[in-house]
Design a protein around this motif. Sequence first.
Motif, PDB file in Angstrom:
ATOM      1  N   ASN A   1      -8.765  -7.981  15.004  1.00 35.67           N
ATOM      2  CA  ASN A   1      -8.168  -8.810  16.058  1.00 35.67           C
ATOM      3  C   ASN A   1      -7.289  -9.899  15.464  1.00 35.67           C
ATOM      4  O   ASN A   1      -6.199 -10.180  15.951  1.00 35.67           O
ATOM      5  CB  ASN A   1      -9.263  -9.421  16.934  1.00 35.67           C
ATOM      6  N   LYS A   2      -7.777 -10.494  14.377  1.00 35.80           N
ATOM      7  CA  LYS A   2      -7.018 -11.579  13.754  1.00 35.80           C
ATOM      8  C   LYS A   2      -5.662 -11.093  13.218  1.00 35.80           C
ATOM      9  O   LYS A   2      -4.671 -11.795  13.294  1.00 35.80           O
ATOM     10  CB  LYS A   2      -7.867 -12.172  12.618  1.00 35.80           C
ATOM     11  N   TYR A   3      -5.647  -9.865  12.680  1.00 37.20           N
ATOM     12  CA  TYR A   3      -4.425  -9.386  12.026  1.00 37.20           C
ATOM     13  C   TYR A   3      -3.722  -8.279  12.831  1.00 37.20           C
ATOM     14  O   TYR A   3      -2.831  -7.609  12.317  1.00 37.20           O
ATOM     15  CB  TYR A   3      -4.746  -8.916  10.598  1.00 37.20           C
ATOM     16  N   ASP A   4      -4.158  -8.104  14.071  1.00 34.44           N
ATOM     17  CA  ASP A   4      -3.522  -7.150  14.966  1.00 34.44           C
ATOM     18  C   ASP A   4      -3.382  -5.755  14.343  1.00 34.44           C
ATOM     19  O   ASP A   4      -2.275  -5.254  14.104  1.00 34.44           O
ATOM     20  CB  ASP A   4      -2.131  -7.686  15.378  1.00 34.44           C
ATOM     21  N   THR A   5      -4.529  -5.161  14.053  1.00 38.35           N
ATOM     22  CA  THR A   5      -4.525  -3.788  13.525  1.00 38.35           C
ATOM     23  C   THR A   5      -5.377  -2.912  14.430  1.00 38.35           C
ATOM     24  O   THR A   5      -6.125  -3.415  15.270  1.00 38.35           O
ATOM     25  CB  THR A   5      -5.124  -3.719  12.104  1.00 38.35           C
TER      26      THR A   5
ATOM     27  N   LYS B   1       5.199   6.699   7.978  1.00 42.16           N
ATOM     28  CA  LYS B   1       6.021   5.884   7.078  1.00 42.16           C
ATOM     29  C   LYS B   1       6.386   4.564   7.771  1.00 42.16           C
ATOM     30  O   LYS B   1       6.708   4.555   8.960  1.00 42.16           O
ATOM     31  CB  LYS B   1       7.299   6.666   6.745  1.00 42.16           C
ATOM     32  N   GLY B   2       6.277   3.468   7.063  1.00 43.85           N
ATOM     33  CA  GLY B   2       6.582   2.163   7.669  1.00 43.85           C
ATOM     34  C   GLY B   2       5.318   1.454   8.149  1.00 43.85           C
ATOM     35  O   GLY B   2       5.344   0.278   8.481  1.00 43.85           O
ATOM     36  N   ASP B   3       4.193   2.195   8.181  1.00 42.84           N
ATOM     37  CA  ASP B   3       2.913   1.601   8.599  1.00 42.84           C
ATOM     38  C   ASP B   3       2.072   1.279   7.366  1.00 42.84           C
ATOM     39  O   ASP B   3       2.426   1.662   6.241  1.00 42.84           O
ATOM     40  CB  ASP B   3       2.141   2.587   9.489  1.00 42.84           C
ATOM     41  N   VAL B   4       0.948   0.606   7.612  1.00 39.52           N
ATOM     42  CA  VAL B   4       0.071   0.281   6.487  1.00 39.52           C
ATOM     43  C   VAL B   4      -1.392   0.525   6.875  1.00 39.52           C
ATOM     44  O   VAL B   4      -1.793   0.260   8.006  1.00 39.52           O
ATOM     45  CB  VAL B   4       0.298  -1.180   6.002  1.00 39.52           C
ATOM     46  N   ILE B   5      -2.152   1.042   5.898  1.00 39.84           N
ATOM     47  CA  ILE B   5      -3.573   1.326   6.136  1.00 39.84           C
ATOM     48  C   ILE B   5      -4.409   0.571   5.100  1.00 39.84           C
ATOM     49  O   ILE B   5      -4.042   0.510   3.916  1.00 39.84           O
ATOM     50  CB  ILE B   5      -3.877   2.837   6.007  1.00 39.84           C
TER      51      ILE B   5
ATOM     52  N   LYS C   1      -1.503 -10.343   2.774  1.00 42.19           N
ATOM     53  CA  LYS C   1      -0.381 -10.015   1.904  1.00 42.19           C
ATOM     54  C   LYS C   1       0.538  -8.953   2.494  1.00 42.19           C
ATOM     55  O   LYS C   1       1.754  -9.032   2.379  1.00 42.19           O
ATOM     56  CB  LYS C   1      -0.963  -9.523   0.573  1.00 42.19           C
ATOM     57  N   TYR C   2      -0.063  -7.929   3.130  1.00 38.76           N
ATOM     58  CA  TYR C   2       0.749  -6.758   3.482  1.00 38.76           C
ATOM     59  C   TYR C   2       0.936  -6.508   4.973  1.00 38.76           C
ATOM     60  O   TYR C   2       1.822  -5.766   5.366  1.00 38.76           O
ATOM     61  CB  TYR C   2       0.146  -5.490   2.861  1.00 38.76           C
ATOM     62  N   ARG C   3       0.072  -7.077   5.814  1.00 43.71           N
ATOM     63  CA  ARG C   3       0.102  -6.686   7.233  1.00 43.71           C
ATOM     64  C   ARG C   3       1.471  -6.906   7.887  1.00 43.71           C
ATOM     65  O   ARG C   3       2.000  -6.024   8.554  1.00 43.71           O
ATOM     66  CB  ARG C   3      -0.996  -7.450   8.010  1.00 43.71           C
ATOM     67  N   ASN C   4       2.035  -8.111   7.652  1.00 42.85           N
ATOM     68  CA  ASN C   4       3.223  -8.481   8.424  1.00 42.85           C
ATOM     69  C   ASN C   4       4.486  -7.704   8.077  1.00 42.85           C
ATOM     70  O   ASN C   4       5.438  -7.701   8.837  1.00 42.85           O
ATOM     71  CB  ASN C   4       3.499  -9.984   8.292  1.00 42.85           C
ATOM     72  N   ASP C   5       4.465  -7.037   6.929  1.00 43.70           N
ATOM     73  CA  ASP C   5       5.667  -6.284   6.537  1.00 43.70           C
ATOM     74  C   ASP C   5       5.734  -4.910   7.201  1.00 43.70           C
ATOM     75  O   ASP C   5       6.616  -4.119   6.883  1.00 43.70           O
ATOM     76  CB  ASP C   5       5.681  -6.039   5.017  1.00 43.70           C
ATOM     77  N   HIS C   6       4.755  -4.620   8.031  1.00 47.57           N
ATOM     78  CA  HIS C   6       4.702  -3.254   8.578  1.00 47.57           C
ATOM     79  C   HIS C   6       4.584  -3.255  10.096  1.00 47.57           C
ATOM     80  O   HIS C   6       4.094  -4.212  10.680  1.00 47.57           O
ATOM     81  CB  HIS C   6       3.505  -2.503   7.975  1.00 47.57           C
ATOM     82  N   LYS C   7       4.991  -2.137  10.659  1.00 48.62           N
ATOM     83  CA  LYS C   7       4.913  -1.984  12.123  1.00 48.62           C
ATOM     84  C   LYS C   7       3.456  -1.914  12.550  1.00 48.62           C
ATOM     85  O   LYS C   7       2.874  -2.872  13.014  1.00 48.62           O
ATOM     86  CB  LYS C   7       5.611  -0.670  12.538  1.00 48.62           C
TER      87      LYS C   7
END
Length: 382
Positions: free
Chosen positions: A197-201, A122-126, A164-170
């Motif tokens: 690498n660009k979006y740190d995932t 919870k709090g993460d994004v896939i 859109k969504y990456r930055n809102d999540h841990k």
Amino acid sequence: MYDYQNELDKLKETDSYRRIPEITEKKEEYVIFDGKKLLNFSSNDYLNLSTNEDLAKEFITEFEQNPELQFSSASARLLSGTGRIYGDLEKLLAELFGKESALIFNTGYQCNLGVISTLMSKGDVIFSDKLNHASIIDGMKLSGAEFHRYKHLDYEHLEELLKKYRNDHKKALIISESVFSMDGDVADIAKLVELKNKYDTLLMIDDAHAFCSVDDNCAGMSEGLDVDIVTATFGKALGSFGAVAVSSKTIINFLINKARSFIFSTSIPPINIAWTKWLLTKKRDFINTQKHKLARLTIAVHKYMSSTDMKTVSESQIIPVVIGDDTKTVEVAEQLRKLGFFVLPIRPPTVPPNTSRLRLSLTANMEFESVRTLLDYVRNEI
Ligand code: PLP
């Protein structure tokens, strides 16, 4: 009691009812079905290893005197369901994939479920390719993380979602199959690495259909690329059973400590671990021979299809022939059986609505002429 039969009847009305096929025998590229010997286009045994009698006899002879030849592990790995051979196979797999560490899971399904639901919460994004396998979807659901499915192989769409969504999540994770199980097309892993690498995932690649079939040296499709976690199953090209996750030491230790599908399940029988290890160590030449046969056949079939009006998105041994209508797909599959071919119709929910198809799996021992006869028949029907 709830009327389950009513639900089953509804499935029958829409031709979506599933039955386990009555296969009585399997022998390399053939199955015996309904008393008839049929060329098997419905197998993931891409190298025809799993029923090769010579291989099985050689293996049994070599292992007859060996105490590792047990038919049950009788416990989970964290209890006593382990032994030297498990660690040896994990070491070998980590080396093959060029990663620090590996962990064997009982199946690819349990592996994907365990990896995803353990690393993400919870709090993460896939971010997941729309056509990723059910085990990936179930893993995402179980994780409790938010997830977004990008259009199949559409990396512009993936980037839009990342923006859109990456930055809102841990934490964030991108997941893709390498060779796709239903369409046989292939992910651009280098592009996925660039985006991760660009979006740190984190980036996870499922090599289920590529491992030991289309990869080089059974090293998976991410060789030399910065992929964080690779999963692969032994139950397809390798003709065995089980699966592996390869990654950094830390992630593998994290999985050992937290992945419930690993912790709470009796491990694979030692005999089967021995078979997997034996194939990967002692039978690599034979694997390579079979891989070359499969590659030659795949090229010939793709070439033939592109010379006709049968277009395919496939870039591998998995060749979908989309018919669309569920009933028609079932009918064509039944006709093919009469002609000596075992091809199963694949229908929703396994594939998206209105894309019912025949999924042709080429295997190494097949002759091009047989595949051509099948394709010619299907061409006339659709
Ligand atoms: N991942 C993909 C892409 C698959 O196609 C499959 C099986 O069909 C799995 C995982 C699950 O592997 P297993 O059959 O070992 O559970």
